[in-house]
Design a protein around this motif. Structure first.
Motif, PDB file in Angstrom:
ATOM      1  N   ALA A  33       1.133  -1.454   0.344  1.00  0.00           N
ATOM      2  CA  ALA A  33      -0.013  -0.242  -0.156  1.00  0.00           C
ATOM      3  C   ALA A  33       0.878   1.895   0.269  1.00  0.00           C
ATOM      4  O   ALA A  33       1.138   1.926   0.819  1.00  0.00           O
ATOM      5  CB  ALA A  33      -0.597  -0.194   1.454  1.00  0.00           C
ATOM      6  N   ARG A  34       1.727   1.255  -1.375  1.00  0.00           N
ATOM      7  CA  ARG A  34       2.459   2.309  -1.345  1.00  0.00           C
ATOM      8  C   ARG A  34       2.534   2.893  -2.804  1.00  0.00           C
ATOM      9  O   ARG A  34       1.574   2.213  -3.177  1.00  0.00           O
ATOM     10  CB  ARG A  34       3.859   1.866  -1.271  1.00  0.00           C
ATOM     11  CG  ARG A  34       4.707   1.920   0.461  1.00  0.00           C
ATOM     12  CD  ARG A  34       6.302   1.615   0.513  1.00  0.00           C
ATOM     13  NE  ARG A  34       6.646   0.965   1.127  1.00  0.00           N
ATOM     14  CZ  ARG A  34       7.137  -0.302   1.132  1.00  0.00           C
ATOM     15  NH1 ARG A  34       8.336  -1.071   0.169  1.00  0.00           N
ATOM     16  NH2 ARG A  34       7.714  -0.311   2.569  1.00  0.00           N
ATOM     17  N   LEU A  35       2.607   4.407  -2.913  1.00  0.00           N
ATOM     18  CA  LEU A  35       2.405   4.810  -4.468  1.00  0.00           C
ATOM     19  C   LEU A  35       3.720   6.076  -4.493  1.00  0.00           C
ATOM     20  O   LEU A  35       3.970   6.936  -3.629  1.00  0.00           O
ATOM     21  CB  LEU A  35       1.302   5.672  -4.481  1.00  0.00           C
ATOM     22  CG  LEU A  35       0.922   6.638  -5.401  1.00  0.00           C
ATOM     23  CD1 LEU A  35       0.937   5.621  -6.805  1.00  0.00           C
ATOM     24  CD2 LEU A  35       0.046   7.499  -5.566  1.00  0.00           C
ATOM     25  N   GLU A 198       2.875  12.564 -16.147  1.00  0.00           N
ATOM     26  CA  GLU A 198       4.139  11.932 -15.079  1.00  0.00           C
ATOM     27  C   GLU A 198       4.761  11.673 -13.571  1.00  0.00           C
ATOM     28  O   GLU A 198       5.238  10.670 -13.078  1.00  0.00           O
ATOM     29  CB  GLU A 198       5.713  12.415 -15.250  1.00  0.00           C
ATOM     30  CG  GLU A 198       6.067  13.689 -14.893  1.00  0.00           C
ATOM     31  CD  GLU A 198       4.738  14.996 -15.135  1.00  0.00           C
ATOM     32  OE1 GLU A 198       4.159  14.810 -16.447  1.00  0.00           O
ATOM     33  OE2 GLU A 198       4.765  16.074 -15.063  1.00  0.00           O
ATOM     34  N   ARG A 199       3.359  12.671 -12.867  1.00  0.00           N
ATOM     35  CA  ARG A 199       3.047  12.291 -11.378  1.00  0.00           C
ATOM     36  C   ARG A 199       2.685  11.379 -11.050  1.00  0.00           C
ATOM     37  O   ARG A 199       0.831  11.266 -11.384  1.00  0.00           O
ATOM     38  CB  ARG A 199       2.833  13.919 -10.945  1.00  0.00           C
ATOM     39  CG  ARG A 199       4.028  14.163 -11.340  1.00  0.00           C
ATOM     40  CD  ARG A 199       4.479  16.056 -10.238  1.00  0.00           C
ATOM     41  NE  ARG A 199       3.495  16.923 -10.907  1.00  0.00           N
ATOM     42  CZ  ARG A 199       3.484  17.860 -10.023  1.00  0.00           C
ATOM     43  NH1 ARG A 199       4.362  17.895  -8.735  1.00  0.00           N
ATOM     44  NH2 ARG A 199       2.016  19.260 -10.222  1.00  0.00           N
ATOM     45  N   ASN A 200       2.629  10.489  -9.965  1.00  0.00           N
ATOM     46  CA  ASN A 200       1.726   9.472  -9.113  1.00  0.00           C
ATOM     47  C   ASN A 200       0.776  10.895  -8.322  1.00  0.00           C
ATOM     48  O   ASN A 200       1.687  11.608  -8.106  1.00  0.00           O
ATOM     49  CB  ASN A 200       2.362   8.527  -8.932  1.00  0.00           C
ATOM     50  CG  ASN A 200       3.030   7.977  -9.201  1.00  0.00           C
ATOM     51  OD1 ASN A 200       3.064   7.115 -10.456  1.00  0.00           O
ATOM     52  ND2 ASN A 200       4.031   7.246  -8.767  1.00  0.00           N
ATOM     53  N   ALA A 201      -0.781  10.407  -8.248  1.00  0.00           N
ATOM     54  CA  ALA A 201      -1.173  11.025  -7.054  1.00  0.00           C
ATOM     55  C   ALA A 201      -2.177  10.016  -6.417  1.00  0.00           C
ATOM     56  O   ALA A 201      -3.073   9.164  -7.009  1.00  0.00           O
ATOM     57  CB  ALA A 201      -2.356  12.147  -8.457  1.00  0.00           C
ATOM     58  N   PHE A 202      -2.545  10.963  -5.304  1.00  0.00           N
ATOM     59  CA  PHE A 202      -3.420  10.085  -4.118  1.00  0.00           C
ATOM     60  C   PHE A 202      -4.475  11.402  -4.078  1.00  0.00           C
ATOM     61  O   PHE A 202      -3.286  12.262  -3.758  1.00  0.00           O
ATOM     62  CB  PHE A 202      -3.176   8.627  -3.258  1.00  0.00           C
ATOM     63  CG  PHE A 202      -2.647   8.992  -2.091  1.00  0.00           C
ATOM     64  CD1 PHE A 202      -0.925   9.291  -2.662  1.00  0.00           C
ATOM     65  CD2 PHE A 202      -3.200   9.264  -1.535  1.00  0.00           C
ATOM     66  CE1 PHE A 202      -0.219   9.896  -1.083  1.00  0.00           C
ATOM     67  CE2 PHE A 202      -2.618   9.333   0.013  1.00  0.00           C
ATOM     68  CZ  PHE A 202      -0.742  10.217   0.148  1.00  0.00           C
ATOM     69  N   ILE A 224      -6.076   5.749  -5.135  1.00  0.00           N
ATOM     70  CA  ILE A 224      -4.571   6.464  -5.398  1.00  0.00           C
ATOM     71  C   ILE A 224      -5.368   6.020  -7.198  1.00  0.00           C
ATOM     72  O   ILE A 224      -6.006   5.600  -7.574  1.00  0.00           O
ATOM     73  CB  ILE A 224      -4.065   4.957  -5.650  1.00  0.00           C
ATOM     74  CG1 ILE A 224      -3.399   4.889  -4.096  1.00  0.00           C
ATOM     75  CG2 ILE A 224      -2.677   4.910  -6.619  1.00  0.00           C
ATOM     76  CD1 ILE A 224      -2.373   3.932  -3.985  1.00  0.00           C
ATOM     77  N   LEU A 225      -5.018   7.528  -7.409  1.00  0.00           N
ATOM     78  CA  LEU A 225      -5.433   8.306  -8.757  1.00  0.00           C
ATOM     79  C   LEU A 225      -4.974   7.278  -9.962  1.00  0.00           C
ATOM     80  O   LEU A 225      -3.449   7.063  -9.543  1.00  0.00           O
ATOM     81  CB  LEU A 225      -5.583   9.143  -9.173  1.00  0.00           C
ATOM     82  CG  LEU A 225      -5.819  10.204  -7.881  1.00  0.00           C
ATOM     83  CD1 LEU A 225      -6.507  11.253  -8.597  1.00  0.00           C
ATOM     84  CD2 LEU A 225      -7.353   9.726  -7.722  1.00  0.00           C
ATOM     85  N   LEU A 244      -4.949  16.190  -1.129  1.00  0.00           N
ATOM     86  CA  LEU A 244      -4.206  16.490  -3.206  1.00  0.00           C
ATOM     87  C   LEU A 244      -2.825  16.149  -2.509  1.00  0.00           C
ATOM     88  O   LEU A 244      -1.921  17.196  -2.635  1.00  0.00           O
ATOM     89  CB  LEU A 244      -4.956  16.825  -3.700  1.00  0.00           C
ATOM     90  CG  LEU A 244      -4.000  16.994  -5.152  1.00  0.00           C
ATOM     91  CD1 LEU A 244      -4.301  15.711  -5.886  1.00  0.00           C
ATOM     92  CD2 LEU A 244      -4.507  17.700  -6.330  1.00  0.00           C
ATOM     93  N   LEU A 245      -1.968  14.565  -2.761  1.00  0.00           N
ATOM     94  CA  LEU A 245      -0.396  14.462  -2.874  1.00  0.00           C
ATOM     95  C   LEU A 245      -0.206  14.273  -4.346  1.00  0.00           C
ATOM     96  O   LEU A 245      -1.094  12.633  -4.559  1.00  0.00           O
ATOM     97  CB  LEU A 245      -0.057  13.285  -1.800  1.00  0.00           C
ATOM     98  CG  LEU A 245      -0.316  14.360  -0.366  1.00  0.00           C
ATOM     99  CD1 LEU A 245      -1.255  13.552   0.435  1.00  0.00           C
ATOM    100  CD2 LEU A 245       0.669  15.092  -0.104  1.00  0.00           C
TER     101      LEU A 245
END
Ligand code: FE2
Length: 283
Positions: A33-35, A198-202, A224-225, A244-245
């Motif tokens: 459960a990481r991003l 290019e960015r991971n987001a959640f 997780i988006l 929002l990260l």
């Protein structure tokens, strides 16, 4: 415009850490459960001093950054470098553990509400052994934007673009280019933000509820988006408040042992030897 869909929902599970602080952990509740590059997100929120009074006595970190955002309450950070950070409502502490930091994080209140977040962001291999760093961000340094469709947003790191105006937060220039925003929406309002593919987001909802592309996201849940160029979030019936990260992934191996996050098992063993020998923090 492609809206980023929800790829996966992670419920924040009750746990405790430090000397017995009760919290809810979403990211980081397991190694699955990481991003990348986010390792962990803890929410602490309680009106009962028994849940927080023991705090986080002296402990080490190596290899990543910790970001503490206090919504309510008063905590004191002290570390081996001699930093003393008085963290009050609305303040952020951005700590780069680098090769090593030893610190404590203790509540400075006997009663009342303590509420906030701690986020762990990984460092790239080439920065894991850099000297430790520390920054206190005063609430006055964090811009608060009124959103055109109602509600507001605070920008802690990175830049939000609202109505064609770029609003930078106080933390800029990090390798993973993190965006850290706290968004509050009234019922029926929508938040939309272009966010490079290019960015991971959640998104982590901590008041009310939300929906993304028609899929519901309840309180105390992280989403997780998936891929896309735009984040679009609708507030539920009681409104919504969420983090929002987003950040650029490192795409490097992650080996974690408690407060040490490195790339290989050998580096973890070295961190443990250094800590035992009292040389974790020395250059
Ligand atoms: Fe810590």
């Amino acid at each position: 415009m492609t809206i980023r869909p929800i790829q996966r929902i992670i419920e924040a599970l009750p746990t405790s850490d430090g000397a017995g602080v009760k919290l809810r952990r979403s990211l980081g509740s397991s190694q699955f459960a990481r991003l990348d590059p986010f390792l962990m997100l803890d929410e602490f929120s309680s009106d009962n001093p028994d849940d927080y009074i023991a705090g986080f006595p002296s402990h080490p970190h190596r290899g990543f950054e910790t970001v503490t955002y206090l919504l309510d309450g008063h905590m004191l950070h002290e570390d081996h470098l001699g930093n003393r950070g008085d963290l009050k409502t609305g303040a952020v502490q951005w700590m780069t553990a680098g090769r090593g930091i030893i610190h404590s994080e203790m509540p400075q209140q006997q009663e009342g509400r303590l509420r906030g977040f701690q986020l762990w962001i990984n460092l790239p291999a080439k920065e894991k052994m850099k000297p430790a760093g520390y920054r206190d961000i005063d609430p006055a340094e964090i811009p608060v934007l009124q959103l055109p469709g109602g509600g507001s947003a605070r920008v802690v790191a990175g830049t939000l673009v609202i109505a064609d105006a770029a609003v930078p937060g106080p933390m800029q220039g990090l390798t993973t280019d993190p965006l850290y925003a706290d968004v509050e929406l009234p019922s029926g309002a929508q938040f939309s933000q272009k966010l490079g593919a290019e960015r991971n987001a959640f998104v982590y909802v901590f008041e009310g509820s939300a929906s993304i592309s028609g899929r519901a996201l309840d309180n105390h849940h992280a989403a997780i988006l998936g891929p896309g160029d735009t984040v679009q979030i609708d507030a539920g019936d009681r409104g919504a408040r969420f983090l929002l990260l987003a950040a650029r992934p490192l795409n490097e191996p992650v080996v974690q042992y408690g407060p040490f996050v490195m790339n290989t098992r050998e580096e973890i063993e070295q961190a443990m030897r250094d800590y035992q020998a009292g040389t974790l923090t020395s250059a």
